[in-house]
Design an enzyme around this catalytic site. Sequence first.
Site, PDB file in Angstrom:
ATOM      1  N   ARG A 127     -40.884 -42.127   4.811  1.00 48.90           N
ATOM      2  CA  ARG A 127     -40.816 -43.380   5.570  1.00 48.90           C
ATOM      3  C   ARG A 127     -42.223 -43.812   5.989  1.00 48.90           C
ATOM      4  NH1 ARG A 127     -38.196 -42.241  10.433  1.00 48.90           N
ATOM      5  NH2 ARG A 127     -38.041 -39.995  10.109  1.00 48.90           N
ATOM      6  N   ASN A 179     -49.705 -36.185   6.841  1.00 48.89           N
ATOM      7  CA  ASN A 179     -49.217 -37.384   7.521  1.00 48.89           C
ATOM      8  C   ASN A 179     -47.993 -37.126   8.393  1.00 48.89           C
ATOM      9  OD1 ASN A 179     -48.605 -40.472   7.684  1.00 48.89           O
ATOM     10  ND2 ASN A 179     -46.774 -39.589   6.741  1.00 48.89           N
ATOM     11  N   TYR A 199     -48.898 -35.404  22.448  1.00 51.80           N
ATOM     12  CA  TYR A 199     -49.320 -36.053  21.198  1.00 51.80           C
ATOM     13  C   TYR A 199     -50.848 -36.216  21.153  1.00 51.80           C
ATOM     14  CZ  TYR A 199     -48.980 -39.741  17.537  1.00 51.80           C
ATOM     15  OH  TYR A 199     -49.094 -40.504  16.390  1.00 51.80           O
ATOM     16  N   ALA A 206     -53.004 -34.316  22.637  1.00 45.01           N
ATOM     17  CA  ALA A 206     -53.563 -32.971  22.431  1.00 45.01           C
ATOM     18  C   ALA A 206     -53.444 -32.556  20.971  1.00 45.01           C
ATOM     19  CB  ALA A 206     -52.841 -31.963  23.323  1.00 45.01           C
ATOM     20  N   ALA A 207     -52.284 -32.841  20.376  1.00 43.70           N
ATOM     21  CA  ALA A 207     -52.072 -32.450  18.976  1.00 43.70           C
ATOM     22  C   ALA A 207     -53.012 -33.212  18.053  1.00 43.70           C
ATOM     23  CB  ALA A 207     -50.619 -32.706  18.578  1.00 43.70           C
TER      24      ALA A 207
HETATM   25  P1  NAP Z   1     -42.252 -42.294  10.764  1.00 39.18           P
HETATM   26  O1  NAP Z   1     -41.935 -43.639  10.221  1.00 39.18           O
HETATM   27  O2  NAP Z   1     -41.488 -41.783  11.945  1.00 39.18           O
HETATM   28  O3  NAP Z   1     -42.146 -41.226   9.548  1.00 39.18           O
HETATM   29  C1  NAP Z   1     -42.451 -39.893   9.794  1.00 39.18           C
HETATM   30  C2  NAP Z   1     -42.306 -39.078   8.530  1.00 39.18           C
HETATM   31  O4  NAP Z   1     -42.709 -37.741   8.841  1.00 39.18           O
HETATM   32  C3  NAP Z   1     -40.881 -39.006   8.011  1.00 39.18           C
HETATM   33  O5  NAP Z   1     -40.870 -39.057   6.600  1.00 39.18           O
HETATM   34  C4  NAP Z   1     -40.407 -37.631   8.489  1.00 39.18           C
HETATM   35  O6  NAP Z   1     -39.441 -37.011   7.623  1.00 39.18           O
HETATM   36  C5  NAP Z   1     -41.695 -36.846   8.425  1.00 39.18           C
HETATM   37  N1  NAP Z   1     -41.680 -35.664   9.279  1.00 39.18           N
HETATM   38  C6  NAP Z   1     -41.529 -35.582  10.611  1.00 39.18           C
HETATM   39  N2  NAP Z   1     -41.537 -34.305  11.008  1.00 39.18           N
HETATM   40  C7  NAP Z   1     -41.710 -33.552   9.897  1.00 39.18           C
HETATM   41  C8  NAP Z   1     -41.774 -32.168   9.636  1.00 39.18           C
HETATM   42  N3  NAP Z   1     -41.687 -31.265  10.636  1.00 39.18           N
HETATM   43  N4  NAP Z   1     -41.915 -31.742   8.357  1.00 39.18           N
HETATM   44  C9  NAP Z   1     -41.991 -32.632   7.334  1.00 39.18           C
HETATM   45  N5  NAP Z   1     -41.940 -33.971   7.519  1.00 39.18           N
HETATM   46  C10 NAP Z   1     -41.788 -34.420   8.789  1.00 39.18           C
HETATM   47  O7  NAP Z   1     -43.773 -42.198  11.214  1.00 39.18           O
HETATM   48  P2  NAP Z   1     -45.071 -43.090  10.822  1.00 39.18           P
HETATM   49  O8  NAP Z   1     -45.202 -44.155  11.828  1.00 39.18           O
HETATM   50  O9  NAP Z   1     -45.063 -43.423   9.398  1.00 39.18           O
HETATM   51  O10 NAP Z   1     -46.215 -42.015  11.146  1.00 39.18           O
HETATM   52  C11 NAP Z   1     -46.887 -41.282  10.137  1.00 39.18           C
HETATM   53  C12 NAP Z   1     -48.066 -40.579  10.778  1.00 39.18           C
HETATM   54  O11 NAP Z   1     -48.929 -41.559  11.367  1.00 39.18           O
HETATM   55  C13 NAP Z   1     -47.706 -39.609  11.896  1.00 39.18           C
HETATM   56  O12 NAP Z   1     -48.545 -38.477  11.834  1.00 39.18           O
HETATM   57  C14 NAP Z   1     -47.993 -40.398  13.147  1.00 39.18           C
HETATM   58  O13 NAP Z   1     -48.265 -39.554  14.227  1.00 39.18           O
HETATM   59  C15 NAP Z   1     -49.191 -41.200  12.703  1.00 39.18           C
HETATM   60  N6  NAP Z   1     -49.421 -42.409  13.482  1.00 39.18           N
HETATM   61  C16 NAP Z   1     -48.518 -43.418  13.482  1.00 39.18           C
HETATM   62  C17 NAP Z   1     -48.778 -44.553  14.232  1.00 39.18           C
HETATM   63  C18 NAP Z   1     -47.836 -45.724  14.280  1.00 39.18           C
HETATM   64  O14 NAP Z   1     -48.101 -46.668  15.036  1.00 39.18           O
HETATM   65  N7  NAP Z   1     -46.769 -45.751  13.498  1.00 39.18           N
HETATM   66  C19 NAP Z   1     -49.961 -44.653  14.974  1.00 39.18           C
HETATM   67  C20 NAP Z   1     -50.855 -43.598  14.940  1.00 39.18           C
HETATM   68  C21 NAP Z   1     -50.590 -42.486  14.182  1.00 39.18           C
HETATM   69  P3  NAP Z   1     -37.895 -37.502   7.594  1.00 39.18           P
HETATM   70  O15 NAP Z   1     -37.951 -38.876   6.998  1.00 39.18           O
HETATM   71  O16 NAP Z   1     -37.207 -36.507   6.746  1.00 39.18           O
HETATM   72  O17 NAP Z   1     -37.440 -37.519   9.013  1.00 39.18           O
END
Ligand code: NAP
Length: 242
Positions: A11, A88, A153, A155-156
């Site tokens: 996603r 990611n 978050y 911290a991580a």
């Molecule tokens: P998202 O739409 O919630 O998608 C998260 C994806 O990560 C999903 O495919 C999920 O798998 C997978 N995932 C979660 N936990 C996992 C695990 N333990 N093992 C394997 N896969 C796992 O998130 P996103 O917004 O695209 O975010 C992607 C990255 O960007 C993240 O690291 C997030 O912290 C970072 N980020 C996002 C934003 C933002 O505004 N969106 C801003 C800053 C940073 P499933 O589909 O199977 O659940």
Amino acid sequence: MKYALVTGAARGIGRAVALKLVGMGYKILLNYKSNTEAAEEVLRAVEALGGSGELMRFDVSNREDTERAISQWKAANPLDYIEILINNAGIRKDNLLLWMEPSEWSDVLDTNLNGFFNVTRLLVKDMMVKKYGRIINVVSLSGIKGLPGQTNYSAAKGGVIAATKALAQEVAKKGVTVNGVAPGFIKSDMTADLDEASLKRQIPAERFGTPEEVASLVGFLASPEASYITGEIISINGGLYT
Ligand code: NAP
């Protein structure tokens, strides 16, 4: 065949990055945790672009599960290696520290920080031996600035930022670069619960970013053209002060 592994590729940002890397000639290993339907849709989108890929379901926060999946792939592909790793996969479980449950702290650290270690440790050696590799960590503005309600978050992601800088220095002479991209607010399932109308007033660009915009930056850092950029954290946030 050149391989790229994208964690959390079912996603949002991971999906967009996977589709970007297809256009760069990579076969895509699509990791996800549980949403098989969404992951299969991404695989179909990869194939519609003329690319190929395979699903790799494992939980990055689980060391044994991660090792099992990667060693199975290595056994099935003894002549190949994973040239590009996009760390990611991520989750957020926001709460004020005052109210934060230990599980909210550890779940977020286990996925966002330990997930980076669990996957990267298994792939970095091959990249060094082959003298070419790209590791790109999707971090966050929250890990640079710190955001209230996100001590877990922040911290991580801050931990991954520091690890990016340290690892970059360990592997630079082997042709492996390690960088981070730090998004601000990006439209995805992760931000679907946020009040976009009010938050966008704080953003100079007056909008949330798209996963495709993040994927463009990741694609550049993953390319041979970015060979002299390493240990950097590049913000992509529409002008939000970090
Ligand atoms: P998202 O739409 O919630 O998608 C998260 C994806 O990560 C999903 O495919 C999920 O798998 C997978 N995932 C979660 N936990 C996992 C695990 N333990 N093992 C394997 N896969 C796992 O998130 P996103 O917004 O695209 O975010 C992607 C990255 O960007 C993240 O690291 C997030 O912290 C970072 N980020 C996002 C934003 C933002 O505004 N969106 C801003 C800053 C940073 P499933 O589909 O199977 O659940």
